[in-house]
Design an enzyme around this catalytic site. Structure first.
Site, PDB file in Angstrom:
ATOM      1  N   CYS A   1     -34.274 -39.869  11.761  1.00  0.00           N
ATOM      2  CA  CYS A   1     -34.585 -38.867  10.729  1.00  0.00           C
ATOM      3  C   CYS A   1     -34.002 -39.278   9.383  1.00  0.00           C
ATOM      4  O   CYS A   1     -34.386 -38.745   8.354  1.00  0.00           O
ATOM      5  CB  CYS A   1     -34.102 -37.481  11.137  1.00  0.00           C
TER       6      CYS A   1
ATOM      7  N   GLU B   1     -34.235 -28.918  12.164  1.00  0.00           N
ATOM      8  CA  GLU B   1     -34.051 -30.140  11.375  1.00  0.00           C
ATOM      9  C   GLU B   1     -35.372 -30.870  11.501  1.00  0.00           C
ATOM     10  O   GLU B   1     -35.767 -31.253  12.597  1.00  0.00           O
ATOM     11  CB  GLU B   1     -32.870 -30.917  11.954  1.00  0.00           C
TER      12      GLU B   1
END
Lengths: 528, 528
Positions: free
Chosen positions: B301, B264
């Site tokens: 994020c 990720e």
């Protein structure tokens, strides 16, 4: 009906100058049609149409896609005898196999149609909001599967129908909501064009967008590489050799945007035969395996290429009996002269390794492209020392490895590359002592078979056709059965979205009446 | 309690000579402990133990694994204040955040424990035999999920607990049946060692095999690369930068046996704000987004780094208001001096591009490692021409792109790299005209949010935390929520297997009383 051209979307197109012909391996002559390799421009046009079609097709209902898939099956059947004749003339496989494989292809398409009509497959999950939750309110989140985008499919040499143009990869990708660009197999380009014409006809009849399917021809790796590298292509399906699959995986991994490749690359499918099983029913096993090894000229990815046993006083008799029975089965035509050539060369390469003894070999003159069945044997010790003995010999070939002990057998299994299948032939009474063997085998395979043969891959929801690398490029998926649709979809979540804009699968009223996981419970209930 | 050593299985070990210290970014000084980078030999030992543990652990029941996971949660809580103090001293994050993140970490572990206790998650499918089927009898095939093998997990800099040592990747891998080798983040190695001690304690209390977990320390990329390249490692989880994630993907793809990496890697999380929404509630949106952009010093994020709107007479006022409100929020300490340095450099690099105007910037002296919030703007035309404007600036930074038209806005969205999230702020009344925008956004993201903020990732079954590359390396999986377990398992089928040798999930009697798909129907019924 065969034109030798590509389908660029719904249109036949043959702008190129590079051509090739298919070969009738039984007659060992070229077939009459000339196939025109797609040009860069045609590839570009096919991908552009595919991407455009995706923007529409991704929103089609399951029911609409199901009608499309069922119509493809109808149109394949409607190709009638021309398809069967073209299939046999391009593959050397018998008519019965052609009819059977056509049936399987249609059944696969209909199985996905059923899946789409039902709608539970897409794993709808709803977690409803809770405005009173502390310290922060809980949002409403709803998840569904959405398609990845245009998928390039590479046809398999050994299944001109069931793993080719309208085969499992195509059916699962179309079911997922992904347009397909088919790279036709050069060995059966005519079969591919016919099936492509059926898909295009079905697409037109059922109102699918132009570009939902293209059929691209080419005999080298140029066209395939161009497709895999194209930025608008979002996934790849492949069935074929390890070298071909690895090359595609590498191309895909090194793109600016890497994309998933599901490559099913082959396997030697180890079969463990215990001394007790040989003692109890050795002749029967020999007959069954002589049949399994030679089935379809051994040209199955689940062909049993490696038999493992532990030395006993019956071992030699069993192996000799197996060799004799295998040699008695009439040799069959292989798919292509090149496949025959590679079969002989790879078989010879294994036989030439230190310690390998030929048990039986068909040596009398057989028709030009027929496969001379070959059974060879080697000791466990020598197998452990020499990785060249692990190589797949695609065709009716099997290597029997005779181990000194169960420990050595486990060592052999632990040293194997990933495999599609593993088989155990044993007496029920000894199974309680075999847990260590089973555990070792499980680590290396995707499917384990008890007292059966690995050939024959049932198309059902419980099937796993895949396995640790290099059996497949990603062991987390299967190429056979309806779960193969999962290769082409990704999860997608909506947060606090207005009900009217949600897909039907996630709407409060549950208009499709599907099972959904709502706040942790599987239910068909509406959301209030 | 912190020793600075590695956990090689259950044993503390520090044989190496290369050391590093963590930094307290608030005080801008080194923390007292010295961490010893693992040697090649220690890495080798950790992997060997992990592989050995796997052979046992893969067969443990869901209930047994659930007890382990719940005990990890208990032991993390039992670390008490030392954990919270170490966390804050190594991250500069406030105590409240530490406590919240600890709670989330424990909740994640407990959610997987619940999943395992229930047992339906592993997707058991049974297709029973039919001996009378023509032309060939139908075998009995049963499918279950099995674990991949040892998993290497790389900790995230920005979640020292919830995406680190006992975070989502570790919890999901352990739940799947995979031992974990943790590559501790060098910025919070002390926090990692404490959490690792809790995991080891839990493993010993609940009878887990030695090697079920190791905690490996190192400040460069050497140790991580050695782990990813090790033949016995079967999968990798990573949360971090695009360059780090890409490097690991490349290492993993180029192994002799390629393995899956779920990385990720970050996102700029586009937010589309319609002129109508600005007209109706611009001030409110400006306040909400000033908060979202600066939350946790922008170190999420899902931080909204890109705001997209269409020019109207209210646009300038809105942007100025947003800039003013963002600048009014007190600056916060970043995770590490290097992160502060990169934040400033990347923000300056974007600001220096042609056509970019700074809307607001905190310029008064802020504490050494605090993040000076920055809002900049640019025209749609210029954004389309310059890919450097797409880069993530990790921290409290947002680029507002003012498009001339809806068409240009769609073009901007189509040109974006893959993203974790996309957000739409619009009036309900205009949604019927926005389908093209929604469709374009869906193609680029893993989660779409209506009238909310992307920050705040709910841990629930419906969550997708992932998205098209480079938001994640494989969009077919999620890193958050119980479905993240699917990254670490593969389907496995048993054909015609004796009932006594099947795992409980597949036995005729259904001893676990789980839902199974039997011959096409979901049921808890026994098989006769």
């Amino acid at each position: 009906m065969i034109t030798g051209k590509n389908y660029i979307g719904n249109k036949l197109s043959g702008k190129g100058t590079i051509t090739h012909r298919t070969i009738n391996p039984k007659l060992n002559i070229e077939n009459p049609y000339e196939f025109v390799q797609a040009t860069e421009e045609e590839v570009e046009e096919a991908v552009a149409l595919s991407e455009k079609a995706f923007q529409e097709y991704k929103n089609y209902s399951g029911k609409k896609k199901a009608i499309f898939l069922n119509t493809i099956a109808d149109e394949i059947l409607a190709l009638g005898d021309e398809l069967i004749q073209t299939y046999t003339s391009e593959s050397g496989l018998p008519e019965g196999r052609a009819m059977g494989e056509r049936g399987r292809t249609m059944n696969q398409l209909r199985a996905f149609a059923n899946l789409l009509e039902e709608g539970t497959w897409n794993n709808s999950v709803i977690d409803t909001a809770d405005a009173s939750r502390e310290p922060a309110p809980k949002p409403d989140i709803r998840r569904i599967n959405i398609p990845l985008g245009p998928v390039v499919v590479f046809a398999a040499s050994n299944f001109p129908l069931a793993f080719s143009t309208a085969g499992g990869d195509t059916a699962s990708a179309l079911a997922a909501g992904c347009p397909v660009i088919m790279k036709a197999h050069s060995m059966h380009a005519g079969t591919s064009e016919l099936v492509a014409s059926a898909i295009i006809k079905a697409a037109e009849k059922t109102g699918m967008p132009n570009g939902i399917f293209s059929n691209i021809t080419g005999s080298g790796r140029v066209v395939g590489a161009a497709l895999v590298k194209h930025p608008k292509v979002k996934a790849v399906g492949f069935t074929g050799s390890i070298s071909g699959g690895k090359a595609l995986c590498s191309l895909a991994a090194n793109r600016e945007e890497p994309i998933p490749v599901f490559a099913e690359m082959g396997s030697i499918n180890p079969v463990i035969i215990t001394p007790e099983a040989i003692a109890a029913r050795g002749e029967n096993i020999a007959s069954t395996y002589a049949g399994s090894i030679t089935l379809g000229a051994g040209q199955f990815c689940t062909n049993p290429g490696l038999l493992l046993t532990i030395k006993s006083d019956k071992t030699d008799d069993f192996i000799n009996d197996l060799g004799k029975k295998a040699a008695e089965i009439e040799s069959q035509c292989m798919l292509h002269p090149n496949i025959k050539r590679d079969f002989v060369a790879n078989g010879n390469s294994v036989s030439a390794q230190a310690g390998v003894e030929v048990v039986s070999e068909i040596i009398e003159a057989v028709a030009e492209n027929n496969a001379p069945t070959k059974i060879v044997k080697v000791s466990g010790e020598q197998f452990l020392e020499n990785n060249k003995l692990h190589q797949e010999v695609f065709g009716p070939f099997s290597l029997v490895v005779v181990c000194d002990s169960k420990e050595e057998l486990i060592e052999v299994v632990n040293g194997l590359e990933g495999q599609l299948t593993g088989t155990i032939l044993a007496e029920e009474s000894e199974l309680s002592t075999m847990n260590d063997v089973l555990q070792a085998l499980q680590n290396r395979v995707g499917r384990i078979i008890f007292n059966g043969v690995p050939t024959g891959v049932e198309v059902c929801a419980a099937m796993t056709h895949g396995g640790p690398f290099p059996a497949s490029s990603d062991s987390r998926f299967t190429a056979v059965g309806v779960n193969s649709i999962n290769r082409w979809v990704r999860p997608f979540s909506y947060q606090d979205f207005p009900d009217s804009l949600l897909p039907d699968e996630l709407k409060n009223s549950n208009p499709l009446q599907i099972l959904r996981l709502v706040d942790g419970s599987l239910t068909k209930d509406k959301i209030n």
